[in-house]
Write a protein that holds these residues in place. Sequence first.
Motif, short mmCIF file in Angstrom:
data_model
loop_
_atom_site.label_atom_id
_atom_site.label_comp_id
_atom_site.label_asym_id
_atom_site.label_seq_id
_atom_site.Cartn_x
_atom_site.Cartn_y
_atom_site.Cartn_z
N UNK A 56 0.83 -1.20 0.00
CA UNK A 56 0.00 0.00 0.00
C UNK A 56 0.87 1.26 0.00
N UNK A 57 0.52 2.23 -0.81
CA UNK A 57 1.28 3.48 -0.84
C UNK A 57 1.18 4.23 0.50
N UNK A 58 2.17 5.07 0.75
CA UNK A 58 2.17 5.93 1.93
C UNK A 58 2.11 7.38 1.49
N UNK A 59 1.22 8.14 2.11
CA UNK A 59 1.08 9.56 1.85
C UNK A 59 1.41 10.30 3.13
N UNK A 60 2.18 11.38 3.02
CA UNK A 60 2.53 12.14 4.22
C UNK A 60 2.44 13.62 3.90
N UNK A 61 2.35 14.42 4.95
CA UNK A 61 2.23 15.87 4.80
C UNK A 61 3.51 16.53 5.30
N UNK A 62 4.02 17.48 4.52
CA UNK A 62 5.17 18.25 4.97
C UNK A 62 6.30 18.27 3.97
N UNK A 63 7.40 18.86 4.40
CA UNK A 63 8.61 18.96 3.59
C UNK A 63 9.03 17.56 3.13
N UNK A 64 9.25 17.41 1.83
CA UNK A 64 9.48 16.08 1.26
C UNK A 64 10.73 15.40 1.82
N UNK A 65 11.84 16.14 1.92
CA UNK A 65 13.09 15.53 2.39
C UNK A 65 12.96 15.00 3.80
N UNK A 66 12.34 15.78 4.68
CA UNK A 66 12.18 15.34 6.06
C UNK A 66 11.19 14.19 6.16
N UNK A 67 10.15 14.24 5.35
CA UNK A 67 9.15 13.17 5.37
C UNK A 67 9.75 11.86 4.87
N UNK A 68 10.55 11.92 3.83
CA UNK A 68 11.21 10.71 3.31
C UNK A 68 12.16 10.14 4.35
N UNK A 69 12.95 11.01 4.95
CA UNK A 69 13.92 10.57 5.96
C UNK A 69 13.22 9.91 7.14
N UNK A 70 12.11 10.49 7.58
CA UNK A 70 11.36 9.93 8.71
C UNK A 70 10.77 8.57 8.35
N UNK A 71 10.11 8.48 7.22
CA UNK A 71 9.46 7.23 6.85
C UNK A 71 10.44 6.13 6.47
N UNK A 72 11.66 6.50 6.12
CA UNK A 72 12.67 5.51 5.73
C UNK A 72 13.05 4.59 6.88
N UNK A 73 12.74 4.98 8.11
CA UNK A 73 13.12 4.18 9.27
C UNK A 73 12.56 2.76 9.22
N UNK A 74 11.46 2.58 8.52
CA UNK A 74 10.81 1.27 8.45
C UNK A 74 11.20 0.48 7.20
N UNK A 75 12.23 0.96 6.47
CA UNK A 75 12.59 0.33 5.21
C UNK A 75 14.09 0.03 5.16
N UNK A 76 14.46 -0.83 4.21
CA UNK A 76 15.85 -1.22 4.04
C UNK A 76 16.56 -0.42 2.96
N UNK A 77 15.77 0.21 2.08
CA UNK A 77 16.35 0.89 0.94
C UNK A 77 15.39 1.97 0.45
N UNK A 78 15.95 3.14 0.09
CA UNK A 78 15.17 4.24 -0.48
C UNK A 78 15.63 4.45 -1.92
N UNK A 79 14.69 4.55 -2.85
CA UNK A 79 15.03 4.82 -4.25
C UNK A 79 14.32 6.09 -4.69
#
Length: 310
Positions: A91-114
């Motif tokens: 399922x996709x994830x949608x978040x609100x806010x500055x993209x860089x900070x949101x990606x960094x925060x949500x990355x905690x639950x993943x092994x790899x960011x592309x």
Amino acid sequence: MVAMKNPKILVAVDFSDLSTHALKAAHIFAQRFNGTITPFHAYIPVTDLDSFHYVGSGASPHEKYGDIEKMLSQRLRDTAMFYLSEEYLNDPILDVGNAARAITYNAKDFDLVIMGTHGRTGFSRFLMGSVTEKVLRMCNKPMITVTSSSDLDKFSSLLVTTDMSENSFHAFPYANSIAEITKSKIDLVHVVSNEQYFDARAADQTARERELELEKLAEKYFGNIRQQVTPQVIIGNKAPHEEIQKLARDKKYNLLVISSVGRTGLDYLMMGSTASHVVRSVRNAVFIINPRGISDDKARELHYQNQKNS
């Protein structure tokens, strides 16, 4: 050893053409390593001045945020489904806010960011403030950046760079795991730049010493696939990132593997860091590990501030 098997992959999607290349790269990675893919999008409802036309919703900022989220979420899923096999898609994830900070925060639950090297503005790849570069400085998870010319289909050759620092060695286990699974050849490269020395003899002497060190590193970190690894010291008149750029262009590697923190331990904060220059200048896909990325707690703190200000 770090294993790239069954990776949970977060893909940043801003609905630009380049983010579709990130989805394609994620699909290849998921196939190769039996991973799963979660598309991700961050938006700022108050300041998104193009009124969401970039997702084709035709929504106005005055509409209810719940309706906007539904439209964005559906567009995110539809976009992902166009490029990904459903067997790999979460399922996709949608978040609100500055993209860089949101990606960094949500990355905690993943092994790899592309993600792509630039987004909807087209020219932000060349700016210090681009989302990709900000994520590179903050995120403590491995990342792959892609361009429209990245070629991960064959996965036959990797360029792994080192400045002989402990920080750079953090990238080696990932390169080992990728090469072991894909049977790829690795060029393990160190650059000796003439501009760093008083004369050519000093550079040559350093190069000979580094060749011995590089052989030892190949045995230590790549012993299980030693026959796939070719250590190489390059003596050049240009800066290390320029020599890496030339090598990447000439040999057309499927993937460059590099640490975003160099010998000083502070390079990831600087515009002039080797990793930053490489990401902005090459057309290849780049796998980056940041051993000095911020903690999950710090990422959470920044994310909460981010949402309050959105």
